[in-house]
Design a protein around this motif. Structure first.
Motif, PDB file in Angstrom:
ATOM      1  N   ALA A   1       0.917  -0.696  -0.009  1.00  0.00           N
ATOM      2  CA  ALA A   1       0.109   0.288   0.376  1.00  0.00           C
ATOM      3  C   ALA A   1       1.700   1.557  -0.323  1.00  0.00           C
TER       4      ALA A   1
ATOM      5  N   LEU B   1      -5.703   1.680   1.288  1.00  0.00           N
ATOM      6  CA  LEU B   1      -5.778   0.427   0.335  1.00  0.00           C
ATOM      7  C   LEU B   1      -6.772   1.301  -0.589  1.00  0.00           C
ATOM      8  N   GLN B   2      -6.145   2.799  -0.516  1.00  0.00           N
ATOM      9  CA  GLN B   2      -7.518   3.893  -1.136  1.00  0.00           C
ATOM     10  C   GLN B   2      -8.708   3.011  -1.992  1.00  0.00           C
ATOM     11  N   ASN B   3      -9.416   1.947  -1.214  1.00  0.00           N
ATOM     12  CA  ASN B   3     -10.805   0.971  -1.786  1.00  0.00           C
ATOM     13  C   ASN B   3     -10.962   0.003  -2.934  1.00  0.00           C
ATOM     14  N   ASP B   4      -9.611  -0.449  -2.401  1.00  0.00           N
ATOM     15  CA  ASP B   4      -9.394  -1.710  -3.646  1.00  0.00           C
ATOM     16  C   ASP B   4     -10.037  -2.604  -3.306  1.00  0.00           C
TER      17      ASP B   4
ATOM     18  N   LYS C   1      -9.867  -5.477  -4.203  1.00  0.00           N
ATOM     19  CA  LYS C   1      -9.702  -7.001  -4.245  1.00  0.00           C
ATOM     20  C   LYS C   1      -8.570  -7.389  -2.730  1.00  0.00           C
ATOM     21  N   LYS C   2      -8.993  -5.532  -1.326  1.00  0.00           N
ATOM     22  CA  LYS C   2      -8.377  -5.932  -0.302  1.00  0.00           C
ATOM     23  C   LYS C   2      -8.825  -5.459   0.255  1.00  0.00           C
TER      24      LYS C   2
END
Length: 232
Positions: free
Chosen positions: A79, A102-105, A107-108
């Protein structure tokens, strides 16, 4: 008369002897108080250096448990710290905040968590190095967080205004504030970012190499109290 005096003296001596033979009340050792559970710590390894944070699991258990899920699953590895916020025109490195995550990822990110306001936890953003969850509406916090510099108590919940629930502080930096200051001084792009983040996005985000738990030694148990007498 002498006979009565003699008998009285014998009776007194018998009572005294009986009292002398009565055993002292038994004592049992006081149960030593349990040692306080050490607070978890994590190391945030970045390309600019390491930051170690102690997490207030005793005061903000929901927020800390959520953060540690990301740590234990390695989801923060790779990240970035992507935001450096200071007042317009302010060039010193002792006030503001840096933001990472994670900026709204999709996948995570894990499900959002309940909001733990500072009015409930007793924590505050007044202390430099406070780590705090980013969010939109209360109850939407997931995987983005900030570290403060200076007195940022305006981020606390307002006890007189239920419409201002503030942000959820959940720990503080114990080493690496020099790294935080280094990151906040990096160049930002005046055109990038939306809303309050406009102009605060780093031109080159700082990569988070790894976030891991730091082994913490158990806290010493408080000294035991003296022995407690058992009633006879």
């Amino acid at each position: 008369m002498l006979r009565r005096a003699f008998l009285g003296l014998c009776a007194a001596l018998a009572v005294t002897a009986a009292q002398a033979q009565t055993p002292a009340p038994a004592t049992t050792p006081a149960t030593p108080p349990a040692a306080p559970k050490p607070l978890p710590q994590v190391k945030i390894q970045t390309t600019e250096g390491d930051i170690v944070v102690e997490l207030a699991a005793d005061k903000a258990p929901i927020t800390v448990a959520n953060y540690l899920k990301y740590v234990d699953r390695g989801l923060f590895n790779g990240a970035t710290f992507y935001r450096a916020s200071r007042p317009p025109g302010y060039t010193a490195t002792d006030y503001g905040l840096i933001q990472g995550g994670l900026q709204n990822d999709p996948k995570k990110v894990l499900p959002p968590i309940a909001h733990e306001p500072t009015t409930k936890t007793g924590l505050t953003h007044r202390t430099p190095g406070t780590i705090s969850m980013g969010r939109h509406a209360p109850g939407t916090a997931q995987a983005d967080w900030s570290i403060t510099l200076g007195d940022m108590s305006y981020l606390d919940a307002d006890p007189k205004d239920p419409k201002n629930p503030g942000f959820a502080a959940f720990g503080h930096v114990v080493s690496g504030m020099d790294v935080v200051q280094k990151i906040i001084a990096l160049p930002t792009d005046p055109k990038r970012g939306e809303g309050a983040m406009k102009g605060e996005m780093l031109v080159r985000p700082v990569r988070i190499l790894k976030v891991t738990r730091v082994p913490v030694a158990p806290a010493a148990a408080p000294a035991a109290a003296g022995p407690v007498a058992k009633p006879s």
